[in-house]
Design a protein around this motif. Structure first.
Motif, short mmCIF file in Angstrom:
data_model
loop_
_atom_site.label_atom_id
_atom_site.label_comp_id
_atom_site.label_asym_id
_atom_site.label_seq_id
_atom_site.Cartn_x
_atom_site.Cartn_y
_atom_site.Cartn_z
N ALA A 235 -17.58 19.99 25.04
CA ALA A 235 -16.48 20.78 25.62
C ALA A 235 -15.91 20.15 26.88
CB ALA A 235 -16.97 22.20 25.92
N ARG A 236 -16.55 19.13 27.42
CA ARG A 236 -16.00 18.42 28.57
C ARG A 236 -14.97 17.41 28.09
NH1 ARG A 236 -20.54 16.37 32.69
NH2 ARG A 236 -18.61 15.83 33.80
N ALA A 237 -13.87 17.33 28.78
CA ALA A 237 -12.81 16.40 28.38
C ALA A 237 -13.30 14.96 28.50
CB ALA A 237 -11.58 16.61 29.26
N GLY A 238 -13.19 14.23 27.40
CA GLY A 238 -13.64 12.84 27.39
C GLY A 238 -12.54 11.84 27.14
N LEU A 239 -11.32 12.33 26.86
CA LEU A 239 -10.22 11.43 26.54
C LEU A 239 -8.92 11.95 27.13
CD1 LEU A 239 -9.56 8.84 24.74
CD2 LEU A 239 -8.62 10.50 23.12
N LEU A 240 -8.16 11.03 27.70
CA LEU A 240 -6.78 11.31 28.10
C LEU A 240 -5.87 10.69 27.05
CD1 LEU A 240 -6.97 10.57 31.94
CD2 LEU A 240 -7.28 12.76 30.75
N TYR A 241 -5.19 11.55 26.31
CA TYR A 241 -4.37 11.14 25.17
C TYR A 241 -2.93 10.98 25.64
CZ TYR A 241 -2.42 11.39 20.42
OH TYR A 241 -1.76 11.14 19.24
N ARG A 242 -2.49 9.74 25.75
CA ARG A 242 -1.20 9.45 26.36
C ARG A 242 -0.04 9.87 25.45
NH1 ARG A 242 -0.11 5.81 30.41
NH2 ARG A 242 -2.11 4.77 30.05
N LYS A 243 0.90 10.60 26.04
CA LYS A 243 2.14 10.94 25.38
C LYS A 243 3.24 10.01 25.88
CE LYS A 243 0.88 14.71 23.07
NZ LYS A 243 1.03 14.85 21.60
N TRP A 244 3.85 9.25 24.96
CA TRP A 244 4.93 8.35 25.36
C TRP A 244 5.86 8.13 24.17
CZ3 TRP A 244 5.05 3.02 23.55
CH2 TRP A 244 3.95 2.67 22.75
N GLU A 245 7.02 7.61 24.45
CA GLU A 245 8.08 7.59 23.46
C GLU A 245 7.79 6.69 22.28
OE1 GLU A 245 8.64 4.21 26.21
OE2 GLU A 245 8.22 6.35 26.47
N GLY A 246 6.91 5.70 22.44
CA GLY A 246 6.69 4.75 21.36
C GLY A 246 5.46 5.01 20.51
#
Length: 254
Positions: free
Chosen positions: A205-216
């Motif tokens: 339940a601990r955040a382990g990933l930052l999932y990048r939002k970008w245009e490509g």
């Protein structure tokens, strides 16, 4: 590296548009602290043979870089296994970042629980302005029973309950299933369904990933949501998971 050192192989598929994010991914790996002398290695596989990726590959003895003819991210990750030395394989997409402690948590679960084949964790979206955002609906921390991922996926418009981009898996189990599916997209979800058909997993339940939002990003393109292709991908992934479950093969073996 000694004979008995525990190694986690981090596998990254990359193509030219996402190569500029590799230094950020590498920085997040450098923040990882593993217990008991364990180590990580990073296998970067370009989905193609351009000259545009290599300049972004860090100069680090723990990092290896290979190229190959383009076939999509699933093909790139699977061929990268030829260079993996670790007993565990961690997915890290080129445009994403691990949070501090993510690898240690994955490793702790898999080493303490031989009955589990894989782990996943909570994800935070990394927005263009640098802020992060979560979303509701994650399961509670703990084991994911066999078949639970498929049932949720079927009931929620082909959306799994956990994010396949956070996967950490025993390499022997990953190779037994043939790696990632040969699909133009959702190859990681297809693998997740197959893994859960034969083995129990774990959700942190601990955040382990930052999932990048970008245009490509690939998942943001219109082709990714084409209804006909999406239905076909889902049919193949479901059929594979059901066949594995019906055959009765399990990990670990009884």
């Amino acid at each position: 590296m000694t004979r008995h050192t525990t190694v986690v192989t981090v596998v990254t598929a990359v193509h030219a548009p996402s190569a500029r994010f590799l230094p950020d991914a590498w920085a997040s790996l450098c923040e990882q602290e593993l217990p008991g002398g364990a180590r990580w290695e990073w296998v970067i596989q370009e989905d193609g043979t351009t000259d545009e990726v290599r300049p972004y590959v860090p100069e680090d003895p723990r990092v290896v870089f290979h190229q190959g003819r383009p076939g999509g991210p699933g093909v790139a990750r699977t061929i990268a296994l030829a260079h993996a030395r670790g007993a565990y394989v961690k997915v890290l997409d080129a445009d994403d970042r691990l949070t501090p402690g993510a690898l240690a948590r994955d490793l702790a679960v898999l080493q303490a629980r031989p009955d589990l084949g894989w782990t996943t964790c909570r994800v935070l979206d990394l927005l263009p302005d640098g802020s992060t955002a979560g979303f509701p609906g994650d399961p509670e921390e703990g084991p994911l029973e066999r078949g639970a991922v498929l049932r949720h996926w079927q009931a929620n418009d082909f959306r799994p309950p956990v994010h396949p981009a956070t996967l950490c898996v025993r390499r022997e189990l990953l190779t037994a299933l043939g790696g990632w599916m040969a699909l133009p997209a959702s190859e990681d979800t297809g693998l997740l369904l197959a893994l859960n058909a034969v083995s129990r997993g774990w959700f942190s339940a601990r955040a382990g990933l930052l999932y990048r939002k970008w245009e490509g990003q690939v998942t943001g393109q219109s082709s990714h949501t084409d209804p006909a292709e999406r239905t076909a991908r889902a049919a193949v992934a479901e059929a594979r998971a059901r066949a594995l479950a019906d055959l009765g093969w399990t990990y670990p073996a009884p």
